[in-house]
Scaffold this motif. Structure first.
Motif, short mmCIF file in Angstrom:
data_model
loop_
_atom_site.label_atom_id
_atom_site.label_comp_id
_atom_site.label_asym_id
_atom_site.label_seq_id
_atom_site.Cartn_x
_atom_site.Cartn_y
_atom_site.Cartn_z
N ASP A 160 4.92 -2.04 -11.05
CA ASP A 160 5.65 -3.28 -11.35
C ASP A 160 4.70 -4.46 -11.60
O ASP A 160 5.13 -5.60 -11.64
CB ASP A 160 6.61 -3.61 -10.20
N ARG A 161 3.45 -4.15 -11.74
CA ARG A 161 2.38 -5.13 -12.07
C ARG A 161 1.93 -5.99 -10.90
O ARG A 161 1.08 -6.86 -11.07
CB ARG A 161 2.76 -6.03 -13.26
N HIS A 176 5.37 -1.85 -18.89
CA HIS A 176 6.66 -2.04 -19.54
C HIS A 176 6.53 -2.00 -21.06
O HIS A 176 7.32 -1.36 -21.75
CB HIS A 176 7.24 -3.38 -19.09
#
Ligand code: BDP
Length: 700
Positions: A160-161, A176
């Motif tokens: 999710d970074r 993403h």
């Protein structure tokens, strides 16, 4: 200047002779062969030519007339190299290069020759470094080759970074938008790594998410691997041991179960169908809640070998971490890795590397070297350093880490040979290991300057240089980095180097001097927390400092936990005596009375106070030195560092005051008169909380 250009921002050359000499070289480059890596070199020559000389390089298609510089592999240049020269270049190994003058048909050419296109790139970066640091001599020969095979960054980046223990923004991997969108930053990252010889990167957090091994994510990772290939960088991924359950729909992850063996074989084959030169897996197992073979009654070797067997047909490497400890066992956390791993010496496959943190606890500001180094002569052992400053000031403090790494690497292990050092074990010169590794936990993120604190770029740089050659000194590396980053003005370079070289000892002094360790804030690890107690004992501070009315320190000698017994006898003998042990490790191994007499003649209590205070004073000195550089550095970078040094001063005072006020509640003695008297309210320090501190480890 926002720092984006790192150490590769090439300063203009002012000296007229140097400029015209170089200008001549830039007027004729000839490549003896073709390779995507040569396109990378061309781009670097274009950038450096523009920046250093204001001139575009000329690439000729004819190797003699007008040509000045020859580039290519040993084989490509075989017709112009003498036989003896070819042999000596070959001996440098696949990553080795040679550069120097070659006379041919009455003319002298400057040549940069590697054993592979990648090593030509290494030679070019070395050449450019010599120009930037004023050490290029066109008439001299220079060769280079790394002492370590895998020089690797470990990103602790989540899908999710967010970045675990990351202080420079978010992850640069935009999962993403991959595989469709390629952020140009990926290439700048690859280029920076290649300039140091970093040749492997693990993209994902060791606290792993099994989804990275799904087909969708493999397609994304493939894009990065394809981009990195011309820069000589192999991609690794972290493998979650329970992935067969999570993404394979199986009921177990038992490494001896045939369905599990089959799962990993198929997964690995699939990975190689996307990335034919995939590096391998990095695994954190049975550590801090991560799944592993112990759940099935299997040991680390059984777990690691199963994965290694899946990788072996493809030439892949399995990296298995030795960072294991358990609060359920009664021993000192310090001893766990040796207890679990030493009995397995010789039981791991040839393509397994056990990755060992530099110290036995956890990346503290100062730790004695990990007693596994030298204790597993029949196993490949790799080094794990932490570049991100989890315990060394995070993003607000200037701490150059190379002196710490140098201290560890140059430590004598006395095993397997009486003259062995950690560096010798790790690079294979004191051991038989063929597969060698130096890994560093990355400090890179989306911040424009990559590392949050501009000066933390020096740690990325120094890590790469030391991974290439563990015997380089922190001073010579600082010298290079400063000149490449800020220019060659001797006064400027000298002062910045001084700041760098003093910074680590300063941090040790205001945080955890004299062998104190693990007394930082809970979870986020930001700021002091010597009072941290409750919950798992080995996550508290009291477990480590053991302060009481009688004294302070962890007795790890034979009368205590005897973790010291895991080191070679020479070390046991020297360090079991509080009068003989280097004082920097005193409280790591000894519990001593507050009035214990130190070598200075002062008491231990006084000496603790002096160390804390001197750490604060060093930061003030760093501030003063930096202030004297105003006008000599561009305002943006000057001000960035100036502001952060002001925060560092406050934080150093906070550490000193909080720790000394806290320890005084046990010591019940006045502070030494010669130090700045700690002020503040201990209760207030204790109640500080930092819900926004970055990089916290998610709870699994
Ligand atoms: C500790 C970090 C934690 C990491 C762990 C590790 O606090 O976030 O997961 O090391 O190395 O220092 O696995």
């Amino acid at each position: 200047n926002d720092g984006y250009g790192l150490w590769l921002d090439y300063q203009a050359i002012e000296n007229p002779t140097a400029k015209s000499d170089l200008s001549r070289l830039y007027s004729g480059f000839y490549f003896f062969g073709q390779s995507p890596t040569y396109d990378v070199i061309r781009k670097e020559l274009e950038l450096s030519g523009e920046k250093m000389l204001g001139q575009s390089p000329v690439f000729t298609s004819e190797r003699l007339a007008q040509t000045q510089v020859w580039l290519g592999t040993r084989e490509e240049l075989s017709q112009v190299l003498g036989l003896q020269q070819q042999t000596s270049i070959k001996e440098l190994g696949e990553d080795g290069y040679w550069r120097g003058p070659i006379g041919f048909q009455g003319k002298t050419y400057y040549a940069i020759v590697g054993n592979r296109p990648i090593s030509v790139l290494y030679g070019v970066f070395d050449w450019l470094r010599s120009i930037q640091t004023d050490s290029f001599d066109q008439t001299a020969e220079k060769s280079g080759s790394p002492k370590v095979k895998l020089r690797m960054l470990n990103h602790w980046d989540n899908l999710d970074r967010t970045v675990e223990r990351g202080y420079a923004g978010f992850s640069i991997w935009d999962w993403h938008k991959l595989p469709g969108y390629v952020d140009p930053r990926y290439l700048d990252y690859a280029r920076a790594n290649a300039s140091l010889g970093i040749n492997a990167v693990s993209l994902t957090n060791v606290n792993a998410n099994a989804r990275i091994l799904t087909t969708d994510f493999m397609k994304k990772a493939k894009v990065l691997a394809d981009l990195f290939r011309p820069y000589g960088i192999k991609v690794f991924l972290t493998a979650r041991f329970s992935a067969p359950i999570e993404i394979g729909g199986l009921k177990t992850a038992d490494p001896l179960d045939s369905a599990i063996i089959d799962f990993w074989k198929k997964k690995t084959d699939e990975m190689y169908s996307f990335i034919p030169d995939f590096g391998g897996f990095l695994v954190k197992a049975n550590s801090e809640g991560q799944p592993g073979p112990h759940e099935y009654g299997r040991n680390h070797a059984e777990g690691a070998n199963m994965l290694a067997d899946a990788l072996a047909p493809h030439g892949g490497v399995l990296i298995w971490r030795a960072f294991v400890y358990s609060h359920e066992l009664d021993e000192d956390r310090h001893k766990h890795a040796n207890l679990e791993f030493e009995p397995l010496d010789g039981k791991f496959r040839d393509n397994v590397i056990i990755q060992v943190k530099n110290g036995a606890i956890d990346f503290m500001p100062r730790e004695p070297f990990h007693p596994l180094f030298g204790a597993m002569p029949k196993t490949n052992l790799g080094m794990e350093f932490q570049i991100t400053q989890e315990y060394l000031g995070q993003a607000t403090q200037l701490v150059y880490l190379a002196p710490m790494w140098e201290e560890v690497l140059q430590s004598k292990t006395y095993r397997p040979t009486p003259s062995s050092t950690v560096a010798g074990v790790v690079d294979g010169s004191d051991s038989d290991q063929k597969l060698t590794l130096v890994a560093g936990v990355s400090n890179i993120g989306t911040d424009r300057n990559w590392t949050g604190h501009l000066m933390a770029q020096s740690n990325w740089y120094a890590f790469g240089r030391m991974a290439w050659n563990p015997d380089l000194s922190s001073g010579e590396i600082a010298d290079e980095w400063v000149k490449m980053t800020f220019g060659k003005d001797p006064e400027l370079a000298g002062k910045i180097k001084e700041i760098l070289l003093d910074s680590r000892e300063a941090a040790v002094n205001y945080m955890m001097p004299l062998g104190l360790h693990h007394i930082m804030g809970r979870d986020h690890h930001y700021g002091p927390g010597p009072w941290v107690t409750g919950g798992r004992a080995d996550w508290t501070a009291l477990y480590y400092h053991q302060a009481d009315s009688l004294g302070i320190g962890f007795d790890r000698t034979a009368s205590g936990s005897n973790a010291l017994g895991q080191y070679a006898p020479e070390i046991q003998n020297a360090w079991s005596d509080p009068q003989e042990i280097p004082e920097k490790f005193l409280l790591w191994f000894h519990h001593l009375p507050w009035d214990f007499e130190m070598r200075s003649g002062r008491t231990l209590w006084e000496e603790i106070g002096l160390h804390y205070d001197s750490g604060v004073k060093s930061v003030r000195q760093m501030q003063e030195t930096w202030a004297s550089l105003e006008g000599k550095i561009d305002p943006a970078r000057f001000d960035h560092v100036r502001q952060l040094l002001a925060i560092q001063e406050e934080e150093a005072e906070w550490w000193r005051n909080a720790c000394l006020l806290y320890f005084q509640t046990f010591a019940k003695r006045p502070f030494p008169a010669e130090i700045e008297q700690p002020t503040g309210d201990l209760e207030e320090y204790k109640s500080r909380s930092f819900p926004t501190a970055p990089g916290i480890r998610p709870r699994w």
